[in-house]
Design an enzyme around this catalytic site. Sequence first.
Site, PDB file in Angstrom:
ATOM      1  CB  SER A   1      -0.851   0.050   1.273  1.00  0.00           C
ATOM      2  OG  SER A   1      -1.631  -1.082   1.383  1.00  0.00           O
TER       3      SER A   1
ATOM      4  CG  HIS B   1      -1.838  -0.134  -4.203  1.00  0.00           C
ATOM      5  ND1 HIS B   1      -2.375   1.100  -3.950  1.00  0.00           N
ATOM      6  CD2 HIS B   1      -2.108  -0.888  -3.113  1.00  0.00           C
ATOM      7  CE1 HIS B   1      -2.927   1.106  -2.750  1.00  0.00           C
ATOM      8  NE2 HIS B   1      -2.788  -0.097  -2.228  1.00  0.00           N
TER       9      HIS B   1
ATOM     10  CD  GLU C   1      -2.942   4.131  -6.446  1.00  0.00           C
ATOM     11  OE1 GLU C   1      -3.468   5.240  -6.298  1.00  0.00           O
ATOM     12  OE2 GLU C   1      -2.281   3.592  -5.539  1.00  0.00           O
TER      13      GLU C   1
ATOM     14  CG  ASN D   1      -3.751   3.776   0.215  1.00  0.00           C
ATOM     15  OD1 ASN D   1      -4.975   3.802   0.223  1.00  0.00           O
ATOM     16  ND2 ASN D   1      -3.070   2.648   0.238  1.00  0.00           N
TER      17      ASN D   1
HETATM   18  N1  NAD Z   1      -5.723  -4.690   3.567  1.00  0.00           N
HETATM   19  C1  NAD Z   1      -5.801  -3.706   2.685  1.00  0.00           C
HETATM   20  O1  NAD Z   1      -6.763  -2.927   2.661  1.00  0.00           O
HETATM   21  C2  NAD Z   1      -4.740  -3.549   1.621  1.00  0.00           C
HETATM   22  C3  NAD Z   1      -5.058  -2.889   0.425  1.00  0.00           C
HETATM   23  C4  NAD Z   1      -4.092  -2.788  -0.587  1.00  0.00           C
HETATM   24  C5  NAD Z   1      -2.824  -3.313  -0.374  1.00  0.00           C
HETATM   25  N2  NAD Z   1      -2.532  -3.928   0.810  1.00  0.00           N
HETATM   26  C6  NAD Z   1      -1.184  -4.469   0.972  1.00  0.00           C
HETATM   27  O2  NAD Z   1      -1.231  -5.863   0.735  1.00  0.00           O
HETATM   28  C7  NAD Z   1      -0.242  -6.514   1.537  1.00  0.00           C
HETATM   29  C8  NAD Z   1      -0.900  -7.575   2.376  1.00  0.00           C
HETATM   30  O3  NAD Z   1      -1.897  -6.994   3.162  1.00  0.00           O
HETATM   31  P1  NAD Z   1      -3.081  -7.877   3.796  1.00  0.00           P
HETATM   32  O4  NAD Z   1      -4.079  -6.908   4.322  1.00  0.00           O
HETATM   33  O5  NAD Z   1      -3.500  -8.931   2.829  1.00  0.00           O
HETATM   34  O6  NAD Z   1      -2.286  -8.539   5.011  1.00  0.00           O
HETATM   35  P2  NAD Z   1      -2.660  -9.845   5.875  1.00  0.00           P
HETATM   36  O7  NAD Z   1      -2.031  -9.639   7.193  1.00  0.00           O
HETATM   37  O8  NAD Z   1      -4.131 -10.121   5.801  1.00  0.00           O
HETATM   38  O9  NAD Z   1      -1.916 -11.030   5.089  1.00  0.00           O
HETATM   39  C9  NAD Z   1      -0.543 -11.161   4.978  1.00  0.00           C
HETATM   40  C10 NAD Z   1      -0.241 -12.620   4.722  1.00  0.00           C
HETATM   41  O10 NAD Z   1       1.134 -12.735   4.377  1.00  0.00           O
HETATM   42  C11 NAD Z   1       1.640 -13.922   4.969  1.00  0.00           C
HETATM   43  N3  NAD Z   1       3.096 -13.797   5.048  1.00  0.00           N
HETATM   44  C12 NAD Z   1       3.830 -13.035   5.902  1.00  0.00           C
HETATM   45  N4  NAD Z   1       5.147 -13.152   5.613  1.00  0.00           N
HETATM   46  C13 NAD Z   1       5.240 -14.002   4.554  1.00  0.00           C
HETATM   47  C14 NAD Z   1       6.318 -14.496   3.779  1.00  0.00           C
HETATM   48  N5  NAD Z   1       7.568 -14.146   4.018  1.00  0.00           N
HETATM   49  N6  NAD Z   1       6.042 -15.344   2.762  1.00  0.00           N
HETATM   50  C15 NAD Z   1       4.771 -15.715   2.488  1.00  0.00           C
HETATM   51  N7  NAD Z   1       3.698 -15.276   3.187  1.00  0.00           N
HETATM   52  C16 NAD Z   1       3.925 -14.407   4.197  1.00  0.00           C
HETATM   53  C17 NAD Z   1       0.943 -14.020   6.311  1.00  0.00           C
HETATM   54  O11 NAD Z   1       0.952 -15.348   6.801  1.00  0.00           O
HETATM   55  C18 NAD Z   1      -0.468 -13.538   5.943  1.00  0.00           C
HETATM   56  O12 NAD Z   1      -1.313 -14.613   5.572  1.00  0.00           O
HETATM   57  C19 NAD Z   1       0.449  -5.417   2.349  1.00  0.00           C
HETATM   58  O13 NAD Z   1       1.616  -5.021   1.692  1.00  0.00           O
HETATM   59  C20 NAD Z   1      -0.572  -4.288   2.347  1.00  0.00           C
HETATM   60  O14 NAD Z   1       0.021  -3.018   2.447  1.00  0.00           O
HETATM   61  C21 NAD Z   1      -3.454  -4.082   1.812  1.00  0.00           C
END
Ligand code: NAD
Length: 291
Positions: free
Chosen positions: A120, A141, A153, A192
């Site tokens: 993000s 993104h 994005e 964002n």
């Molecule tokens: N939640 C949102 O609204 C949103 C929106 C856009 C982008 N993002 C981005 O997406 C990414 C993930 O966010 P999320 O909300 O899905 O997080 P989340 O915490 O729901 O999921 C993250 C997952 O990654 C896994 N993980 C951690 N380290 C790992 C590794 N080394 N190898 C493989 N798996 C691993 C964890 O076990 C977990 O299942 C982040 O970078 C976040 O900034 C989030």
Amino acid sequence: MEITKICVVGAGQMGHQIAMLSALAGFNTILQDVNESALEKAKCNLQEIMDKWVTKGKITEEFKESSFALLTFSTDIKRAANDADFIIEAIVEKVEAKQELFKLLEEYAKPDTIFASNSSTIVNSLLAKVTNRPEKVINMHFFFPPLVMDCVEVVKSEQTSEHTAQITMDISKKLNRTAVLLHKEISGFIANRILGALQREAVYLYENGYADFKDIDLICKKALHHPIGPFELMDLSGIDVGYFVMQQRYAETGDIADKPFRCIEEKVEQGHLGRKTGKGWYEYKKYEVKN
Ligand SMILES: NC(=O)c1ccc[n+]([C@@H]2O[C@H](COP(=O)([O-])OP(=O)(O)OC[C@H]3O[C@@H](n4cnc5c(N)ncnc54)[C@H](O)[C@@H]3O)[C@@H](O)[C@H]2O)c1
């Protein structure tokens, strides 16, 4: 360069749905997570969502089945990365964790594979620097929830090649998403940064006692025509996600204006992370807001 196999790393809120989008678009897709239970949860959740899509007539049962046939799950990063043409990283929002992963991807993936980050906020050059292929690293993104939100994005760094950007735009299109190309990288990108400015102001007004958070949400909805208030939105996307974003930005800029607010920090410390934990700003009873 023909893209046939997509690997999504991280099966959390974002990754599992991005993997489903990829399978629905006809790509051979593998979803990897270090955590077996995250993969199990991902499978159940996707099955539930796709069943609903069939019931609503959005897709046929046959299309659902053929899409699931393209989707595999693994905890083994080497197996997941080694024959992928395009890898989308969606792991925890911590630059060190992502850099460790990109080092592994550099080791296991084919030399021409593109690495896209769904971060993000983290600009791709911070991840590209641990690889030997900065021209093949890009931000891609998606927005939460990816199966619903029609925007991606795509962000180039100074080193990202036009070819990588074009392929990423083409894939976004195939995933049925409106993609917008940013020509220069900036932490937080466009949506964002705008949202962050709004949320920062909302939390500032709450933390300094100007109004209750519920009333700030109400004003945004009634006066500004926002479909959802800033506090409701924090609960939806995860208060911890926003917190990590602010922490990351603060670490990069050192600007006091980017420092996470105390009330947000408290929610994270208490584990009140929003809808996913049943409590955040609001309390939730199976997807319903209790005001
Ligand atoms: N939640 C949102 O609204 C949103 C929106 C856009 C982008 N993002 C981005 O997406 C990414 C993930 O966010 P999320 O909300 O899905 O997080 P989340 O915490 O729901 O999921 C993250 C997952 O990654 C896994 N993980 C951690 N380290 C790992 C590794 N080394 N190898 C493989 N798996 C691993 C964890 O076990 C977990 O299942 C982040 O970078 C976040 O900034 C989030």
